[in-house]
Design an enzyme around this catalytic site. Structure first.
Site, PDB file in Angstrom:
ATOM      1  N   GLU A 215       0.885  -1.179   0.000  1.00  0.00           N
ATOM      2  CA  GLU A 215       0.000   0.000   0.000  1.00  0.00           C
ATOM      3  C   GLU A 215       0.912   1.214   0.000  1.00  0.00           C
ATOM      4  OE1 GLU A 215      -3.229   0.177  -0.209  1.00  0.00           O
ATOM      5  OE2 GLU A 215      -3.910  -1.851   0.239  1.00  0.00           O
ATOM      6  N   CYS A 249      -1.995   9.597   2.835  1.00  0.00           N
ATOM      7  CA  CYS A 249      -1.568   9.041   1.528  1.00  0.00           C
ATOM      8  C   CYS A 249      -2.509   9.423   0.396  1.00  0.00           C
ATOM      9  CB  CYS A 249      -1.459   7.523   1.617  1.00  0.00           C
ATOM     10  SG  CYS A 249      -2.989   6.729   2.114  1.00  0.00           S
TER      11      CYS A 249
HETATM   12  P1  NAD Z   1       8.245   4.777   4.831  1.00  0.00           P
HETATM   13  O1  NAD Z   1       8.195   4.015   3.567  1.00  0.00           O
HETATM   14  O2  NAD Z   1       9.404   5.662   5.085  1.00  0.00           O
HETATM   15  O3  NAD Z   1       8.160   3.802   6.090  1.00  0.00           O
HETATM   16  C1  NAD Z   1       7.146   2.832   6.224  1.00  0.00           C
HETATM   17  C2  NAD Z   1       7.614   1.733   7.157  1.00  0.00           C
HETATM   18  O4  NAD Z   1       8.742   1.104   6.568  1.00  0.00           O
HETATM   19  C3  NAD Z   1       8.031   2.199   8.550  1.00  0.00           C
HETATM   20  O5  NAD Z   1       7.546   1.280   9.503  1.00  0.00           O
HETATM   21  C4  NAD Z   1       9.539   2.173   8.506  1.00  0.00           C
HETATM   22  O6  NAD Z   1      10.110   1.810   9.742  1.00  0.00           O
HETATM   23  C5  NAD Z   1       9.821   1.072   7.491  1.00  0.00           C
HETATM   24  N1  NAD Z   1      11.062   1.310   6.736  1.00  0.00           N
HETATM   25  C6  NAD Z   1      11.587   2.500   6.366  1.00  0.00           C
HETATM   26  N2  NAD Z   1      12.727   2.314   5.665  1.00  0.00           N
HETATM   27  C7  NAD Z   1      12.919   0.976   5.597  1.00  0.00           C
HETATM   28  C8  NAD Z   1      13.925   0.146   5.012  1.00  0.00           C
HETATM   29  N3  NAD Z   1      14.961   0.671   4.377  1.00  0.00           N
HETATM   30  N4  NAD Z   1      13.800  -1.191   5.129  1.00  0.00           N
HETATM   31  C9  NAD Z   1      12.756  -1.728   5.783  1.00  0.00           C
HETATM   32  N5  NAD Z   1      11.781  -1.002   6.357  1.00  0.00           N
HETATM   33  C10 NAD Z   1      11.857   0.338   6.280  1.00  0.00           C
HETATM   34  O7  NAD Z   1       6.860   5.610   4.879  1.00  0.00           O
HETATM   35  P2  NAD Z   1       6.356   6.612   5.963  1.00  0.00           P
HETATM   36  O8  NAD Z   1       7.181   7.860   5.911  1.00  0.00           O
HETATM   37  O9  NAD Z   1       6.194   5.947   7.270  1.00  0.00           O
HETATM   38  O10 NAD Z   1       4.886   6.912   5.393  1.00  0.00           O
HETATM   39  C11 NAD Z   1       4.677   7.789   4.339  1.00  0.00           C
HETATM   40  C12 NAD Z   1       4.468   7.070   3.027  1.00  0.00           C
HETATM   41  O11 NAD Z   1       3.510   6.038   3.176  1.00  0.00           O
HETATM   42  C13 NAD Z   1       3.905   7.974   1.952  1.00  0.00           C
HETATM   43  O12 NAD Z   1       4.493   7.664   0.713  1.00  0.00           O
HETATM   44  C14 NAD Z   1       2.426   7.644   1.947  1.00  0.00           C
HETATM   45  O13 NAD Z   1       1.763   7.960   0.746  1.00  0.00           O
HETATM   46  C15 NAD Z   1       2.475   6.179   2.199  1.00  0.00           C
HETATM   47  N6  NAD Z   1       1.224   5.711   2.760  1.00  0.00           N
HETATM   48  C16 NAD Z   1       0.443   4.896   2.014  1.00  0.00           C
HETATM   49  C17 NAD Z   1      -0.789   4.476   2.503  1.00  0.00           C
HETATM   50  C18 NAD Z   1      -1.694   3.593   1.719  1.00  0.00           C
HETATM   51  O14 NAD Z   1      -2.642   3.065   2.304  1.00  0.00           O
HETATM   52  N7  NAD Z   1      -1.479   3.388   0.438  1.00  0.00           N
HETATM   53  C19 NAD Z   1      -1.186   4.896   3.781  1.00  0.00           C
HETATM   54  C20 NAD Z   1      -0.341   5.715   4.504  1.00  0.00           C
HETATM   55  C21 NAD Z   1       0.862   6.117   4.008  1.00  0.00           C
END
Ligand code: NAD
Length: 469
Positions: A215, A249
């Site tokens: 997602e 998002c």
């Molecule tokens: P992110 O991708 O930075 O992090 C998401 C999760 O991944 C966190 O738990 C983080 O600890 C983990 N993570 C980060 N880097 C990682 C790595 N290198 N390896 C493994 N795990 C890692 O996203 P965010 O800043 O927490 O959230 C914002 C993003 O999420 C935006 O792009 C937003 O659009 C998206 N989002 C999507 C939805 C949806 O339902 N489609 C909902 C909410 C947020």
């Protein structure tokens, strides 16, 4: 291998050993578990959740209730109503060539699942997928974001209060924790986050051929044409964009306004922004903060970069670093190569573009990655149909925004860069389910006649089968 790696492997193995017990629970037992989660959210931990989200990024209480607690409870209610029928073996027709047998689909659990969630709606996006995973009979390890530690702590308490660790466990910690967990051979990974990290997750999953739900995010456009009810459209967009301080998002990322209504659009925006958040949104209880300094600096950089390329700030633009506060900000004339137009904004800054012909908008959107959401404000059905038929997006809402997330009869998710797979309701349940095909032979069947040695007579039967069945 260090100690924590051993701990994760031990946790994984405990869940693996328990997966058939959990996978063979009845729908009644699963609903009972879900009801415990509901009680925790609705009553026992409700105030702690509100306080934690306020401590993490000053999320207003009403937004916590509406966007964190309510969607999970609604998901639990929906799943509880339908789970019995989803778990029933589904009989399918038998083709003539297979007479003497019957077939059905068994929705079986996948096994041990990993749910990695983001910080922007931490309760909703951790426990929402958990509801689907439990409904499908899986064991689950949850890894919430490190950026909302108060909320992770409360979620950990909730999980400990309801589950044994060989059923559901929550692991707190930094990115490295996710990286270690991703090395384990999960049966399914449900990831919510950015497209860049989504690629890392998918690569890790490929090592074990683990199925994934991703997602993700991206830039979600809004189109307002000259037939729309402008006042209503602007009110709804302000609500959708500045809820959670723009860190949603499916929030509008940028708006295309028909050039004939640009000045009315600006006046309406100013009027309703003041009505919603007063002249000084930093003092309003209805407006949150940027989650941390890193993201504050990212957004500040986007604004500075846009201004250096001749963007015009029409409204807002005040930043208070000590409080991670960014005022709701309307930007015109942002250049296409600016950071603001190249990246998902994920904050309370809204660039506005103007257009003359619908095709300009359609071509622009199609030159970018497929958005997670595309919004259309128009009274003209031909225009909205044309835009829907000639673009691709995860979801679309006509004459509103965000609401598509709240209908559990709709699949929620993106397409390609904005996501793979769907969540919510039946779609979320299926994501955590293996649709196992089962065929039972009752009597002697036609295929039994065709076993070697292959004779002319058998060849004739095959010829007839191809021709007639
Ligand atoms: P992110 O991708 O930075 O992090 C998401 C999760 O991944 C966190 O738990 C983080 O600890 C983990 N993570 C980060 N880097 C990682 C790595 N290198 N390896 C493994 N795990 C890692 O996203 P965010 O800043 O927490 O959230 C914002 C993003 O999420 C935006 O792009 C937003 O659009 C998206 N989002 C999507 C939805 C949806 O339902 N489609 C909902 C909410 C947020």
């Amino acid at each position: 291998m260090n100690d924590s790696n051993n701990t994760y492997a031990a946790l994984f193995n405990a869940q693996k050993n328990n997966q058939y017990i959990v996978g063979n629970t009845t729908y009644r037992e699963r609903i009972k578990t879900l009801k415990s989660l509901k009680l925790a959210l609705e009553v026992t931990f409700k105030q702690e959740i509100r306080d934690a989200l306020y401590n993490d990024f000053k999320k207003p209480q009403l937004e916590t209730d509406l966007t964190e607690i309510y969607p999970v409870i609604d998901e639990i209610n929906f799943v509880s109503q339908h789970l019995k029928s989803w778990l029933k073996p589904q009989k399918v027709d038998t083709p003539m060539a297979l007479l003497g047998s019957s077939s059905w689909i068994k929705n079986e659990s996948k096994g041990v699942c990993l749910i990695i969630s983001p910080w922007n709606f931490p309760v909703n996006l951790t426990f929402g997928p958990l509801v689907s995973a439990i409904a499908a009979g899986n064991t689950v390890i949850l890894k919430p974001s490190e950026m909302t530690p108060h909320t992770s702590k409360v979620m950990s308490k909730i999980v400990k209060a309801i589950f044994n660790t060989n059923e559901v466990a929550l692991v707190e910690g930094e990115v490295e924790v996710s990286q270690e967990l991703l090395k384990l051979p999960f049966n399914h990974i449900f990831f919510t986050g950015s497209p860049n990290v989504g690629k890392i997750v998918m690569e890790a999953a490929s090592k074990h051929l683990t199925s994934v739900t991703l997602e993700l995010g991206g830039k979600s456009p809004v189109i307002i044409d000259d037939t729309s009810n402008l006042d209503k459209a602007v009110k709804k967009i302000i609500f959708g964009k500045f809820l959670n301080a723009g860190q949603t998002c499916i929030a509008p990322d940028y708006v295309f306004v028909n050039e004939s209504i640009t000045s009315e659009f600006k006046s309406a925006f100013k009027k309703y922004l003041t009505e919603f958040y007063t002249e000084n949104p930093s003092a309003s209880d209805s407006f949150g903060r940027i989650v941390n300094q890193k993201h504050f600096n990212r957004l500040k950089g986007y604004l500075e970069d846009a201004i250096s390329r001749n963007a015009v700030i029409e409204l807002g633009g005040t930043l208070e670093e000590q409080d991670n506060y960014i005022e709701p900000t309307l930007v015109f004339n942002a250049s296409e190569d600016s950071d603001l137009m190249q990246n998902e904004i994920f904050g309370p800054i809204l660039p506005i573009k103007t257009y003359a012909k619908t095709d300009e908008v359609v071509n622009y959107i199609n030159s970018k990655e497929k958005p997670l959401a595309l919004y259309i404000f128009s009274k003209n059905k031909k225009t909205s149909d044309y835009i829907i038929n000639n673009t691709r997006a995860g979801s679309t809402c006509i004459n509103h925004n965000l609401l598509q997330f709240l209908n559990h009869n709709l699949p929620f998710g993106g397409s390609n860069n904005s996501g793979i797979g769907k969540s919510h309701g039946l779609y979320g349940f299926l994501e955590f389910t293996n649709q196992r095909s089962v065929l039972r032979q009752h009597t002697f069947g036609a295929v039994d006649l065709l076993m070697p040695p292959y004779t002319n007579f058998k060849q004739k039967i095959v010829d007839l089968t191809i021709k007639w069945f």
